[in-house]
Design a protein around this motif. Structure first.
Motif, PDB file in Angstrom:
ATOM      1  N   PRO A   1       0.825  -1.215   0.000  1.00 17.14           N
ATOM      2  CA  PRO A   1       0.000   0.000   0.000  1.00 17.14           C
ATOM      3  C   PRO A   1       0.860   1.266   0.000  1.00 17.14           C
ATOM      4  O   PRO A   1       1.896   1.316   0.671  1.00 17.14           O
ATOM      5  CB  PRO A   1      -0.792  -0.097   1.313  1.00 17.14           C
ATOM      6  N   GLU A   2       0.423   2.252  -0.754  1.00 14.12           N
ATOM      7  CA  GLU A   2       1.193   3.497  -0.896  1.00 14.12           C
ATOM      8  C   GLU A   2       1.414   4.201   0.438  1.00 14.12           C
ATOM      9  O   GLU A   2       2.495   4.731   0.687  1.00 14.12           O
ATOM     10  CB  GLU A   2       0.484   4.436  -1.869  1.00 14.12           C
ATOM     11  N   ASP A   3       0.408   4.187   1.313  1.00 17.49           N
ATOM     12  CA  ASP A   3       0.520   4.924   2.576  1.00 17.49           C
ATOM     13  C   ASP A   3       1.531   4.315   3.552  1.00 17.49           C
ATOM     14  O   ASP A   3       1.983   5.003   4.462  1.00 17.49           O
ATOM     15  CB  ASP A   3      -0.849   5.071   3.250  1.00 17.49           C
ATOM     16  N   SER A   4       1.900   3.053   3.359  1.00 21.36           N
ATOM     17  CA  SER A   4       2.886   2.432   4.253  1.00 21.36           C
ATOM     18  C   SER A   4       4.091   1.880   3.493  1.00 21.36           C
ATOM     19  O   SER A   4       4.889   1.125   4.041  1.00 21.36           O
ATOM     20  CB  SER A   4       2.223   1.313   5.068  1.00 21.36           C
TER      21      SER A   4
ATOM     22  N   GLU B   1       6.995   3.164   2.314  1.00 20.59           N
ATOM     23  CA  GLU B   1       8.349   3.466   2.806  1.00 20.59           C
ATOM     24  C   GLU B   1       8.681   2.685   4.079  1.00 20.59           C
ATOM     25  O   GLU B   1       9.790   2.194   4.247  1.00 20.59           O
ATOM     26  CB  GLU B   1       8.530   4.968   3.044  1.00 20.59           C
ATOM     27  N   GLN B   2       7.697   2.570   4.951  1.00 22.31           N
ATOM     28  CA  GLN B   2       7.885   1.823   6.196  1.00 22.31           C
ATOM     29  C   GLN B   2       8.147   0.337   5.898  1.00 22.31           C
ATOM     30  O   GLN B   2       9.041  -0.275   6.480  1.00 22.31           O
ATOM     31  CB  GLN B   2       6.644   1.989   7.063  1.00 22.31           C
TER      32      GLN B   2
END
Length: 72
Positions: free
Chosen positions: A46-49, A51-52
């Motif tokens: 998912p784009e919102d997570s 980088e994490q």
């Protein structure tokens, strides 16, 4: 979101398979591919997570092969 990255210092095909398996189990990962021959890492998450999850993937790689790095 799906992105591909170059890998630096991936020296073992068996290690690449282990990385792919462990990264695939990280919560939120839709798919993960570690290609030893092309030295390429493809991650779908998912784009919102993203980088994490990418940071967690790097930690997994380092635990299996300490010198292996994702080139961002």
């Amino acid at each position: 979101m799906k992105k591909s990255f170059k890998l630096r210092d991936l020296e073992c095909a068996n290690c690449a398979a282990k990385m792919e398996d462990k990264i695939g189990r990280i919560p939120g990962v839709a798919s993960a591919r570690v290609n030893f021959l092309t030295q390429k890492f493809t991650l779908e998450a998912p784009e919102d997570s993203f980088e994490q999850i990418l940071d967690q993937a790097q930690a997994v790689m380092s635990s299996i092969e300490p010198d292996c790095r994702i080139v961002r």
